[in-house]
Write a protein that holds these residues in place. Structure first.
Motif, short mmCIF file in Angstrom:
data_model
loop_
_atom_site.label_atom_id
_atom_site.label_comp_id
_atom_site.label_asym_id
_atom_site.label_seq_id
_atom_site.Cartn_x
_atom_site.Cartn_y
_atom_site.Cartn_z
N ALA A 1 0.83 -1.21 0.00
CA ALA A 1 0.00 0.00 0.00
C ALA A 1 0.86 1.26 0.00
CB ALA A 1 -0.92 -0.01 1.22
N TRP A 2 1.98 1.24 0.75
CA TRP A 2 2.88 2.39 0.74
C TRP A 2 3.53 2.56 -0.64
CZ3 TRP A 2 2.92 6.33 3.74
CH2 TRP A 2 2.52 6.22 5.07
N ALA A 3 3.90 1.45 -1.27
CA ALA A 3 4.46 1.52 -2.62
C ALA A 3 3.43 2.09 -3.60
CB ALA A 3 4.91 0.13 -3.07
N LEU A 4 2.17 1.74 -3.40
CA LEU A 4 1.10 2.27 -4.25
C LEU A 4 1.00 3.78 -4.09
CD1 LEU A 4 -1.36 1.92 -6.11
CD2 LEU A 4 -2.71 1.32 -4.07
N LYS A 5 1.10 4.28 -2.88
CA LYS A 5 1.05 5.72 -2.66
C LYS A 5 2.21 6.42 -3.38
CE LYS A 5 -1.35 6.06 1.78
NZ LYS A 5 -1.25 6.56 3.17
N ARG A 6 3.40 5.85 -3.25
CA ARG A 6 4.57 6.47 -3.91
C ARG A 6 4.43 6.44 -5.42
NH1 ARG A 6 7.22 3.34 0.03
NH2 ARG A 6 7.90 1.84 -1.55
N ALA A 7 3.86 5.34 -5.92
CA ALA A 7 3.67 5.23 -7.37
C ALA A 7 2.72 6.29 -7.89
CB ALA A 7 3.16 3.83 -7.72
N VAL A 8 1.66 6.56 -7.15
CA VAL A 8 0.70 7.60 -7.55
C VAL A 8 1.38 8.96 -7.57
CG1 VAL A 8 -1.39 8.83 -6.82
CG2 VAL A 8 -1.34 6.33 -6.77
N ASN B 1 -2.94 13.69 -0.59
CA ASN B 1 -3.60 12.73 0.28
C ASN B 1 -4.87 12.19 -0.35
OD1 ASN B 1 -1.63 13.05 2.21
ND2 ASN B 1 -2.78 14.55 3.43
N ALA B 2 -5.63 13.07 -1.00
CA ALA B 2 -6.89 12.64 -1.62
C ALA B 2 -6.63 11.62 -2.74
CB ALA B 2 -7.65 13.85 -2.16
N LEU B 3 -5.64 11.89 -3.58
CA LEU B 3 -5.34 10.99 -4.69
C LEU B 3 -4.77 9.66 -4.19
CD1 LEU B 3 -3.79 13.60 -7.15
CD2 LEU B 3 -5.94 12.34 -7.48
N GLN B 4 -3.89 9.72 -3.20
CA GLN B 4 -3.33 8.50 -2.65
C GLN B 4 -4.40 7.68 -1.94
OE1 GLN B 4 -0.15 9.90 -0.14
NE2 GLN B 4 1.37 9.84 -1.79
N ASN B 5 -5.25 8.34 -1.18
CA ASN B 5 -6.28 7.63 -0.42
C ASN B 5 -7.31 6.99 -1.34
OD1 ASN B 5 -5.04 8.34 1.96
ND2 ASN B 5 -6.38 10.09 2.35
N LYS B 6 -7.57 7.63 -2.48
CA LYS B 6 -8.49 7.03 -3.44
C LYS B 6 -7.96 5.69 -3.93
CE LYS B 6 -10.66 7.78 -7.97
NZ LYS B 6 -10.78 8.70 -9.14
N ALA B 7 -6.66 5.64 -4.21
CA ALA B 7 -6.06 4.39 -4.69
C ALA B 7 -5.99 3.34 -3.59
CB ALA B 7 -4.66 4.68 -5.24
N ALA C 1 -5.61 -1.09 -8.68
CA ALA C 1 -5.89 0.21 -8.06
C ALA C 1 -5.05 1.30 -8.71
CB ALA C 1 -5.60 0.13 -6.56
N TYR C 2 -3.80 0.99 -9.03
CA TYR C 2 -2.93 1.96 -9.70
C TYR C 2 -3.46 2.29 -11.09
CZ TYR C 2 1.26 3.91 -11.90
OH TYR C 2 2.14 4.72 -12.57
N GLU C 3 -3.85 1.28 -11.84
CA GLU C 3 -4.37 1.50 -13.19
C GLU C 3 -5.64 2.35 -13.16
OE1 GLU C 3 -4.94 -2.38 -14.77
OE2 GLU C 3 -2.83 -2.66 -15.32
N THR C 4 -6.49 2.09 -12.16
CA THR C 4 -7.74 2.85 -12.06
C THR C 4 -7.48 4.31 -11.70
OG1 THR C 4 -8.88 0.84 -11.36
CG2 THR C 4 -9.98 2.92 -10.92
#
Length: 511
Positions: free
Chosen positions: A398-405, A426-432, A479-482
């Motif tokens: 999940a942390w890697a997903l935030k960094r990727a976004v 925060n809004a964009l990361q939390n959405k993912a 989640a990243y693709e979306t």
């Protein structure tokens, strides 16, 4: 209305029908009741009431042997106890009232009191903010059965803060520091709320079995921090005033006294539409006292380990804490889950209900709950550690997903690492991550299967190859693709760079 004989508790019967039950029904027909049909904080308050009645009726159980034999006796002794104590469970009338104090008077004759809607923490009333309620206003009417449930729950979960003041047996209610000047008083959290604590209860095949599973023996109770005696239910020793020290000590320092609390001085109007409300009894909380349904965890703060109540969080679903919630503790001053876990057979899977009310100081935010079918392996340290490792794998992903976004947006010219872009980041990361964690919870059986498996899972790369790890990685990629469109050439270039960040560690590589 009398709570022992009149139906007021929403339940689901074995035939699937939802209709209310009386307190006597809960014990006499508890084997016919599949579950409660209430909100999470109401469930906790009701279970505490049922346990209190059961313990008082049994005068125990004294030890493990008596606990094993008491289920068959419980319906009859509870029915007899409720018949003897029936006058204490009246909701209205001139005599003793359930969880209400007598001789409570407004600080001045012109004080009209509060609306009964004040008891429902999910409604917008007066200065209470909207949580689940859009209608606003104070002019609501409640049925007596609704008031009974609201009153019980409010006494267990009322948040601390500014509160009205009143005279209780001609004495100022606790927290009225400016007496006799009529300024607002202060109150502490009711005992079920400090730290937004997560409550956990093993669940049986029916409601009566659930009550039995959560009964503690006298031998166990005396080891609970802050509990000085077995005690009496508060309705047996109702405090008569703020100066009634013996009854207040029973309410705050004994096991049965704390189960159904009297945190607020309340007296309902006879029409059921208004009430007087002030502070009543202050309950010590952890580390001075421990609630039996709470979990204690060890956390390191500034390099020093300390014990804390495990709290509910809107950012972290309860299943991510199951490894802490299922720790059996022989010494209840140590870290561990609810002591009722010791009633479970060590070789059988079980259901665990977990829930709580989340608050920020005096502001109620939301409720949460979950029911988990837990394998027996989770009651052992090896299973708990394996589960914790699986959760940790998902959290790192999940942390890697935030960094990727963040990297993706930087590549398309949207610099989210700027201080002024914090809220947007925060809004964009939390959405993912919301999408990620929602799907991960649906796949929880894969993690529980890994706990029971004998396959070696010694490190994060090994977890990546497991069914749970591969599902976590697929979920993160989806989640990243979306969250990161990749239609144009520039977006596609940014997408690839973010994807490399998402799977930059071998532990996150999906084979």
């Amino acid at each position: 209305m009398n709570l022992t004989t009149d139906p007021w508790i929403p339940v689901v019967w074995n035939d699937g029908a939802t209709r209310p039950a009386s307190l006597t029904d809960i014990f006499a027909r508890g084997h016919e009741i599949r579950d409660l049909a209430v909100r999470p904080h109401e469930r906790i308050a009701l279970l505490r009431l049922f346990l209190c009645v059961a313990h008082a009726a049994l005068a125990g159980p004294r030890d493990r042997e008596e606990w094993e034999d008491c289920l068959a006796r419980l319906p009859a002794v509870a029915k007899d106890y409720l018949q003897r104590r029936q006058p204490a469970f009246e909701l209205f009338g001139d005599g003793q009232r359930f969880l209400q104090v007598s001789n409570l008077k407004a600080m001045k004759a012109s004080d009209d009191g509060n609306s009964v809607s004040k008891l429902d923490m999910a409604l917008a009333t007066g200065n209470t903010p909207t949580l689940f309620d859009n209608s606003g206003g104070d002019g609501r009417a409640f049925l007596p059965e609704q008031i009974a449930l609201l009153l019980l729950t409010f006494q267990c979960f009322s948040p601390g803060g500014t509160i009205g003041v009143a005279l209780w047996d001609q004495k100022p209610t606790p927290g009225w520091k400016s007496y006799p000047k009529p300024a607002p008083g202060q109150s502490s959290h009711a005992p079920c709320l400090p730290g937004s604590m997560l409550h956990a209860f093993p669940r049986g095949a029916n409601l009566l079995a659930t009550i039995h599973l959560n009964l503690l023996t006298r031998d166990t109770v005396i080891t609970l921090p802050g509990i000085k005696d077995w005690g009496h239910p508060v309705w047996e020793k109702m405090p008569s005033s703020p100066a009634d020290k013996p009854s207040i000590a029973n309410a705050t320092e004994t096991y049965l006294g704390r189960l159904v609390s009297l945190s607020r001085a309340i007296h309902l109007d006879s029409d059921g539409r208004g009430l007087l409300l002030a502070n009543a009894v202050d309950y010590p909380s952890w580390p001075e006292a421990r609630e039996a349904s709470a979990t204690i965890v060890v956390r390191t703060i500034k390099g020093q380990p300390d014990r804390f109540v495990l709290g509910a969080s809107l950012d972290k679903a309860p299943w991510r804490e199951l490894h802490a919630l299922t720790v059996k503790s022989a010494f209840l001053k140590d870290a561990g889950g609810p002591p009722a876990l010791n009633n479970l057979a060590g070789d059988q899977a079980f259901d665990l209900w977990v829930g709580g009310l989340v608050a920020d100081k005096a502001k109620v935010l939301d409720t949460l709950e979950g029911v988990y079918h837990v394998p027996a392996a989770m009651l052992a340290s090896v299973g708990q550690q394996r589960y914790a490792d699986g959760v940790q794998f998902a959290e790192k992903t999940a942390w890697a997903l935030k960094r990727a976004v963040t990297v993706y947006h930087a590549e398309i010219g949207d610099k989210l690492d700027r201080p002024e872009a914090r809220d947007r980041r925060n809004a964009l990361q939390n959405k993912a991550t919301f999408q990620f964690w929602t799907q991960a919870e649906r796949d929880l059986p894969l993690l529980l299967a890994a706990v029971e498996s004998s396959a070696p899972l010694a490190d994060m790369p090994a977890w990546a190859q497991s069914a749970w790890g591969q599902t976590v990685n697929r979920t993160a990629r989806l989640a990243y693709e979306t969250s990161c469109p990749h239609d144009t050439a520039r977006q596609l270039q940014a997408f690839v760079k973010g994807l490399a960040v998402l799977f930059q560690n071998s532990a996150n590589q999906s084979k």
